[in-house]
Design a protein around this motif. Structure first.
Motif, PDB file in Angstrom:
ATOM      1  N   TRP B 222      89.899  -0.916  24.407  1.00 19.85           N
ATOM      2  CA  TRP B 222      88.588  -0.516  23.882  1.00 19.85           C
ATOM      3  C   TRP B 222      88.384  -0.932  22.427  1.00 19.85           C
ATOM      4  N   HIS B 223      89.497  -1.147  21.713  1.00 21.10           N
ATOM      5  CA  HIS B 223      89.398  -1.295  20.257  1.00 21.10           C
ATOM      6  C   HIS B 223      88.348  -2.304  19.809  1.00 21.10           C
ATOM      7  N   MET B 224      88.469  -3.521  20.334  1.00 24.20           N
ATOM      8  CA  MET B 224      87.610  -4.571  19.789  1.00 24.20           C
ATOM      9  C   MET B 224      86.148  -4.398  20.164  1.00 24.20           C
ATOM     10  N   ALA B 263      81.292  -9.073  22.371  1.00 22.47           N
ATOM     11  CA  ALA B 263      82.132  -7.882  22.245  1.00 22.47           C
ATOM     12  C   ALA B 263      83.181  -7.798  23.345  1.00 22.47           C
ATOM     13  N   PHE B 264      82.788  -8.141  24.574  1.00 22.35           N
ATOM     14  CA  PHE B 264      83.711  -7.935  25.685  1.00 22.35           C
ATOM     15  C   PHE B 264      84.449  -9.192  26.124  1.00 22.35           C
ATOM     16  N   PHE B 265      83.857 -10.367  25.867  1.00 20.74           N
ATOM     17  CA  PHE B 265      84.459 -11.574  26.432  1.00 20.74           C
ATOM     18  C   PHE B 265      84.957 -12.562  25.391  1.00 20.74           C
ATOM     19  N   ILE B 266      84.294 -12.614  24.260  1.00 24.96           N
ATOM     20  CA  ILE B 266      84.666 -13.670  23.306  1.00 24.96           C
ATOM     21  C   ILE B 266      85.706 -13.167  22.315  1.00 24.96           C
ATOM     22  N   ILE B 267      85.401 -12.086  21.632  1.00 23.45           N
ATOM     23  CA  ILE B 267      86.351 -11.674  20.591  1.00 23.45           C
ATOM     24  C   ILE B 267      87.620 -11.094  21.210  1.00 23.45           C
ATOM     25  N   THR B 268      87.570 -10.722  22.480  1.00 25.32           N
ATOM     26  CA  THR B 268      88.766 -10.153  23.109  1.00 25.32           C
ATOM     27  C   THR B 268      89.752 -11.228  23.532  1.00 25.32           C
ATOM     28  N   ASP B 269      89.426 -12.496  23.297  1.00 27.11           N
ATOM     29  CA  ASP B 269      90.412 -13.552  23.545  1.00 27.11           C
ATOM     30  C   ASP B 269      91.651 -13.193  22.732  1.00 27.11           C
ATOM     31  N   GLY B 279      94.690  -3.465  13.443  1.00 23.16           N
ATOM     32  CA  GLY B 279      94.180  -4.800  13.162  1.00 23.16           C
ATOM     33  C   GLY B 279      93.014  -5.165  14.058  1.00 23.16           C
ATOM     34  N   LYS B 280      93.100  -4.758  15.333  1.00 20.62           N
ATOM     35  CA  LYS B 280      92.016  -5.064  16.258  1.00 20.62           C
ATOM     36  C   LYS B 280      90.710  -4.433  15.778  1.00 20.62           C
ATOM     37  N   LEU B 281      90.801  -3.217  15.286  1.00 20.84           N
ATOM     38  CA  LEU B 281      89.603  -2.543  14.800  1.00 20.84           C
ATOM     39  C   LEU B 281      89.014  -3.291  13.610  1.00 20.84           C
ATOM     40  N   TYR B 283      89.520  -6.414  12.688  1.00 21.56           N
ATOM     41  CA  TYR B 283      89.102  -7.748  13.105  1.00 21.56           C
ATOM     42  C   TYR B 283      87.700  -7.695  13.713  1.00 21.56           C
ATOM     43  N   ALA B 284      87.510  -6.781  14.669  1.00 22.22           N
ATOM     44  CA  ALA B 284      86.238  -6.721  15.377  1.00 22.22           C
ATOM     45  C   ALA B 284      85.127  -6.189  14.472  1.00 22.22           C
ATOM     46  N   ALA B 285      85.460  -5.223  13.637  1.00 22.72           N
ATOM     47  CA  ALA B 285      84.449  -4.700  12.723  1.00 22.72           C
ATOM     48  C   ALA B 285      84.004  -5.800  11.771  1.00 22.72           C
ATOM     49  N   GLY B 286      84.929  -6.627  11.339  1.00 17.03           N
ATOM     50  CA  GLY B 286      84.600  -7.749  10.461  1.00 17.03           C
ATOM     51  C   GLY B 286      83.645  -8.711  11.149  1.00 17.03           C
ATOM     52  N   ILE B 287      83.902  -8.960  12.436  1.00 20.60           N
ATOM     53  CA  ILE B 287      83.014  -9.864  13.169  1.00 20.60           C
ATOM     54  C   ILE B 287      81.606  -9.273  13.224  1.00 20.60           C
ATOM     55  N   GLY B 288      81.509  -7.967  13.465  1.00 20.18           N
ATOM     56  CA  GLY B 288      80.201  -7.321  13.523  1.00 20.18           C
ATOM     57  C   GLY B 288      79.464  -7.455  12.192  1.00 20.18           C
ATOM     58  N   LEU B 289      80.222  -7.254  11.143  1.00 18.23           N
ATOM     59  CA  LEU B 289      79.646  -7.324   9.794  1.00 18.23           C
ATOM     60  C   LEU B 289      79.110  -8.728   9.509  1.00 18.23           C
ATOM     61  N   PHE B 290      79.953  -9.739   9.735  1.00 19.90           N
ATOM     62  CA  PHE B 290      79.529 -11.110   9.449  1.00 19.90           C
ATOM     63  C   PHE B 290      78.387 -11.529  10.374  1.00 19.90           C
TER      64      PHE B 290
END
Ligand code: SF4
Ligand code: SF4
Lengths: 523, 335
Positions: B222-224, B263-269, B279-281, B283-290
Motif C-alpha cells: 500500500w505504501h507507494m 500510483a498503482f502501475f508505474i511507480i510500483t515498478d 523509503g517507499k513513502l 519516494y512516492a510522496a516526492g513523485i506526487g509533489l513533483f
C-alpha cells in the motif's frame, strides 16, 4: 489449568509456513536397537575441540557414560561414550557439516550390554545445597550443550556475572521450523523432567521468573507442560503460548516476543537479563545434575516423504543416520535429499553414515531438491525486507555479498542475520540469498583471521628484526668493551713502563745520592 | 504457508491482468488506436528485448518469459496517445528497452523506470505527437474503422476525421488557463464532467480497481499508491482551497490524468523504486509533489513521467537514509 494472560510482543517479518508436523507425531517416541557401530565426533558444539583422554585407545573397552575426551577450555565440553563397548578406531569420519568435511571421531563397537560400570558422576539430588559454580562444572563435565541447534556450551550460558543479574529464564519450546516435532514430543512425554531442569537452572542463575514459550500449534505440549508446572507448584514458572509464526523459535525472536527486550547487536542475552535455553537442554541439565548422567542421547524427528513411517526416536549420539531411517520404516522412492534440521535452516547431508550429534533435532528425508529453479536477477521488490524478522535489507546484503563489498555488508548488519531463510523463501527471483550471506560471513571471518595472522606475523617479524638488532647491538657493545679493555690494558702497561722507568731513574738517583752520601760520609 | 509463493513472471502476469479493465475502457473510448498501440508496443518490446539479450549473450527464453518487457510495453501503450504513428511507438520502445533497461544492465539493474524513460524521451522529442489525443467516444470502433486507423498509424494519413483534435483534460485546462480563462469558464463548456471529463474519469476508476486488486493479492504494497495519492491530492487541496479559479480540484488531479495509472502501475515498478518501507513513502510522496508542481507551473500537462524519473535519481539516497532499525541496534534517524 490457569493460563495467565501475558502481554506478548510482535516481531517484524516472519512467515506462516506449512507445518507438516503432524506426520511425525502420530505415535509416541521410541527407542531403537543400538547400531552395529557408533561414530562419536569429538566436536559437537560451538567452541574448542576436546582432547581424547589417554586411556581411550583403539581396542580399549569403555563403559556407557565414560569420558572419551575432555574439555580444553571454558568454551568446550566433555565427550562421552554413549554405550558400552570396544573402541575400534579414532579417526577422521564424515560428520554432519554442510561442506561434507571429515572430522575426528571415536568409533565404538557396542557390546549390547549398555553397561554404565562406575562411570556415572556423583548425583546431586539436593542440588539446592550445592554451589552453582560446582553445578556449572558438572554441566560442562556432562557435555551439555544447547540442543536447539546452536550447540553453545550450556555452562557458559549459565555463568551469571554479578554485574548482569538475570531476570528471566526462558525455556524455548517454540520449535517453529516445519516438519520438526522432537521438542513437541519431548514436552508431551518428559514435561516433568523439563520443569525439573528449569528449576535446576533457576538455582544456578537466580532469575525472578521462568517463561516456557511454546508455539500455539502444540496444544498437547502446552497442556503437558502446564500440568508439570502445576505439579511442581513453582509459582515462578509460567507456560506461555506464543503465536505460530516462523521464526518465533529463534532465541532472539522468542526473547523479544516474551519480554519485549532485544538482545543487543553483537551482545548476549545476559546483557538484558535473559538466559534462553531449549527444552531439551533443560532435560539434559536435569539428568546431569540430579542423576549424574552425561548427555548421551536426544530426541530426533525422522520425517519427510522419503521416510515410510515418520516418527520421533530417542537415539544415542553417534548412531548413523542410515540406522535411523531403517528404523523409521525405511526410505521410500522419494528419498532424494537427506537433511539435518528443517527445510528452512537445515543443511544437506551427503553421506548416510553421518552420525547423530547433539545439534541434530531432525532428519528430514524428502524429494525436494536444492534450487530447482534458476535464479533470476533481483528486481528489488522488497518482499525479502518485509519477511525479515531482524529488519535487515536482504536485497542490499545480497548485492554487497555478490560484489564482495564486505565492509558495506558489515555496515548493513550482516552479522545480525540469523540465517532463518525467510527472505530466500519469499524471493520471487529464487535467489539463494542465505548462501550468499554465509559466503560473506565466512569471507569476513577469514579476513579477520587473516588479519590476526598477518598481525601476528608482522609482530613476529618485528620481534625477529628486533632480536637481530639487539644481537647486533650487543655484539657492538661487547666489541666496544673489548676495545676499551684492550685500550686500558695498553695504557696501563705504558704507564707501568713509564712508572717503572721513573722508578728506575728514581732508584738510580737515590743510589747515586746514597753513594754520594756514603762517599760524603766516607770522605 | 504464505498465500502464494510467486516468481517474477507470475508477479508480472498479475500486474498485466490488473491492467486489463482500464485498457478495455480505453479501447471502448478510443477504439483501434489503443489496439494498434498495444500490438505495436508489445511487438517492438519483445523484438528489442530479444535482440539485446542476444547481443548481451544472456539466455533469451527465461527473460522474455518474465513478462517485464511486456509490462513496460503495455504501460507505454496505454500512456501514449491513441493512433500514435508506428515509428513513435518504435522509438519509444527503443528508448525504454534498449536505453532505459539493457544499457543499464537489464532487469533488476536499471535505475530508471524504463517505461517512463521511453515516455519522457518522446514527450521531449515529439511534443506535438505526444499531446494530441482523439476525443473519447463511447464504442469508438463504430466511429473510426480499422482501415482509417491503419492509415493514420502506418502512413500518417488523416483520412478526414476531426475527432483527432482533442486533448486530455489536464492539457485542456492548462491551455485554457494560459488563455486567462478561469476554471469555471472551462467547466461551463461542458467538455468535462463533474470529475474531469467523463471518459477519463471512468478510465481512472478502472485503473484504480485494478490497483486495488493488486493490493488485495499482495502483489504491491500500500505504501507507494497511498503516499502518491495523498501527496498529489493534498497539494491540489491546498491550492484549490486558496484559489479554486486557478487551481483545479483534488478530484480533477486524481482522476483527470495518469495519477491512478501512475500510483498503482508505474511507480510500483520495484526495480527503480525505493525498497525500504519508509523509503517507499518518501519516494512516492516526492513523485506526487513533483507531479503537482510540474502540472501546475511546469511546461507539460501531465508530469508523472518526469516526477518518476526525478525521484528515481533520489532512490539510492533515500534507501541509504531509511534503513529500518535492525533488531538489537540503536534507532538511526528515520527508519
Ligand atoms: S525478494 Fe528477491 S527479488 Fe525481491 S528484493 Fe528481495 S532479493 Fe530482490
Ligand atoms: S536469513 Fe537473514 S536476511 Fe534473510 S530474513 Fe533471515 S535474518 Fe533476514
Amino acid at each position: 489449568m490457569i493460563q495467565t494472560l501475558r502481554k506478548l510482543w510482535r516481531n517484524p517479518g516472519g512467515l506462516h509456513l506449512a507445518e507438516n508436523k503432524d506426520i511425525s507425531t502420530q505415535c509416541p517416541s521410541r527407542q531403537i536397537p543400538l547400531a552395529a557401530q557408533l561414530v562419536i565426533p569429538l566436536l559437537q558444539h560451538a567452541g574448542e575441540k576436546p582432547k581424547v583422554v589417554t586411556n581411550v585407545n583403539v581396542g580399549a573397552y569403555v563403559y556407557k557414560g565414560q569420558t572419551l575426551a575432555v574439555a580444553q577450555s571454558n568454551n568446550s565440553v566433555n565427550v562421552h561414550a554413549t554405550t558400552s563397548g570396544t573402541i575400534s578406531a579414532i579417526e577422521l569420519r564424515p560428520i554432519a557439516h554442510p561442506s561434507g568435511l571429515h572430522d575426528l571421531c571415536v568409533v565404538l563397537m557396542p557390546d549390547g550390554k549398555d553397561a554404565w560400570g562406575d562411570s556415572r558422576l556423583p548425583a546431586y539430588p539436593n542440588y539446592t545445597e550445592i554451589d552453582p559454580a560446582i553445578l556449572r562444572q558438572r554441566v560442562k563435565d556432562a557435555g551439555v550443550v544447547g540442543m536447539g541447534g546452536a550447540v553453545f556450551p550450556s555452562a557458559v550460558k549459565l555463568n551469571v556475572r554479578p554485574d548482569k543479574p538475570i531476570r528471566t529464564l526462558i525455556l524455548n519450546g517454540a520449535e517453529c521450523e516445519p516438519y520438526i516435532s522432537c521438542d513437541d514430543m519431548l514436552m508431551r512425554e518428559q514435561a516433568a523432567e523439563i520443569v525439573a531442569g528449569a528449576q535446576v537452572m533457576m538455582h544456578m542463575v537466580k532469575p525472578q521468573e521462568c517463561l516456557i514459550g511454546v508455539e500455539d500449534n502444540k496444544p498437547y505440549a502446552i497442556a503437558a507442560m502446564q500440568a508439570a508446572v502445576d505439579a511442581a507448584q513453582d509459582s515462578r514458572i509460567q507456560v506461555v503460548a506464543v503465536p505460530t509464526l516462523y521464526p518465533s523459535g529463534g532465541a532472539k525472536q522468542l526473547t523479544f516476543i516474551l519480554t519485549g527486550k532485544e538482545v543487543p547487536s553483537g551482545g548476549r542475552s545476559s546483557d538484558i537479563g535473559v538466559v534462553c535455553n531449549n527444552v531439551a537442554t533443560a532435560r539434559a541439565i536435569y539428568h546431569a545434575v540430579v542423576h549424574g548422567e552425561p548427555s548421551l542421547s536426544r530426541y530426533v524427528t525422522v520425517t519427510g516423504n522419503g521416510i515410510a513411517q515418520p516418527c520421533n526416536l530417542e537415539v544415542p549420539f553417534g548412531t548413523p543416520i542410515s540406522h535411523l531411517a531403517a528404523h523409521a520404516g525405511g526410505t521410500t522412492p522419494q528419498a532424494k535429499r537427506w537433511r539435518m534440521g528443517g527445510p528452512m535452516m537445515g543443511i544437506t547431508l551427503h553421506d548416510p553414515a553421518v552420525p547423530v550429534v547433539k545439534a541434530m533435532n531432525c532428519l528430514l528425508i524428502n524429494d525436494e531438491l536444492e534450487h530447482t529453479q534458476a535464479a533470476m536477477p533481483c528486481i528489488r521488490c522488497g518482499r525479502c525486507t518485509d519477511a525479515c524478522p531482524t529488519s535487515l535489507l536482504p536485497q542490499q546484503l545480497y548485492w554487497f555479498a555478490r560484489a564482495k563489498e564486505f565492509d558495506k555488508a558489515k555496515a548493513h548488519h550482516l552479522s545480525d542475520c540469523i540465517e532463518c531463510g525467510c527472505c530466500e523463501y519469499v524471493c520471487p527471483s529464487h535467489i539463494p540469498l542465505v548462501s550468499y550471506y554465509r559466503f560473506a560471513k565466512a569471507e569476513i571471518r577469514a579476513e579477520r583471521t587473516a588479519k590476526v595472522k598477518a598481525d601476528l606475523a608482522r609482530e613476529r617479524h618485528e620481534f625477529h628484526l628486533e632480536r637481530l638488532e639487539r644481537a647486533k647491538r650487543e655484539k657492538a657493545e661487547k666489541l666496544a668493551k673489548h676495545k676499551e679493555q684492550a685500550q686500558t690494558t695498553t695504557d696501563d702497561s705504558k704507564k707501568a713502563a713509564i712508572q717503572a722507568a721513573l722508578d728506575r731513574a728514581k732508584a738510580k738517583k737515590a743510589e747515586a745520592a746514597a753513594q754520594t752520601l756514603s762517599e760524603d760520609t766516607t770522605a | 504457508m504464505i498465500a502464494s509463493k510467486p516468481d517474477v513472471s507470475t508477479l508480472m502476469q498479475q500486474v498485466l491482468y490488473a491492467l486489463i479493465p482500464g485498457t478495455l475502457l480505453l479501447v471502448w473510448f478510443f477504439g483501434w488506436g489503443i489496439i494498434t498501440n498495444w500490438v505495436l508496443a508489445i511487438g517492438f518490446a519483445l523484438l528489442f528485448e530479444a535482440l539485446m539479450l542476444k547481443w548481451r549473450q544472456r539466455p533469451i527464453e527465461p527473460f522474455l518469459l518474465d513478462y517485464s518487457a511486456v509490462l513496460t510495453a503495455w504501460l507505454l501503450a496505454v500512456a501514449m496517445p491513441a493512433f500514435s504513428p508506428w515509428w513513435l511507438i518504435a522509438v519509444a520502445m527503443l528508448f525504454a528497452i534498449v536505453i532505459g533497461k539493457h544499457l543499464y544492465g537489464g532487469l533488476g539493474y536499471n535505475p530508471f523506470n524504463p517505461a517512463m524513460v521511453g515516455y519522457a524521451a518522446m514527450l521531449v522529442s515529439y511534443p506535438v505527437q505526444m499531446t494530441i489525443w482523439p476525443e473519447p467516444v463511447a464504442f469508438s470502433f463504430a466511429h473510426i474503422g480499422a482501415d482509417q486507423a491503419f492509415q493514420k498509424v502506418f502512413w500518417g494519413i488523416n483520412t478526414g476525421w476531426d475527432a483527432l483534435s482533442g486533448a486530455t483534460p489536464l492539457d485542456a485546462v492548462k491551455v485554457s488557463l494560459g488563455l486567462n480563462k478561469t476554471l469555471d469558464d472551462i467547466y461551463a463548456t461542458g467538455q468535462f464532467g463533474l470529475l474531469s471529463g467523463e471518459a477519463w474519469a471512468w478510465i481512472n476508476v478502472a485503473w484504480l480497481s485494478g490497483g486495488l486488486w493488486l493490493l488485495q493479492r499482495k502483489v504491491i504494497s500500500w505504501h507507494m499508491p497511498v503516499a502518491l495519492l495523498i501527496s498529489l491530492g493534498g497539494m491540489a487541496m491546498i491550492f484549490w482551497l486558496i484559489n479554486p479559479q486557478i487551481y483545479a480540484s483534488p478530484l480533477f488531479h486524481l482522476f483527470g490524468g495518469a495519477a491512478m495509472l501512475g500510483a498503482f502501475f508505474i511507480i510500483t515498478d520495484p526495480v527503480s523504486a525505493s525498497t525500504t518501507p519508509m523509503g517507499k513513502l518518501i519516494y512516492a510522496a516526492g513523485i506526487g509533489l513533483f507531479t503537482y508542481i510540474i502540472r501546475t507551473w511546469g511546461g507539460y500537462p501531465d508530469a508523472i513521467a518526469f516526477a518518476v524519473l526525478i525521484m528515481n535519481m533520489a532512490v539510492p539516497l533515500i534507501d541509504y537514509y531509511t534503513q529500518p532499525r535492525v533488531y538489537g541496534t540503536k534507532r538511526s534517524w528515520l527508519g
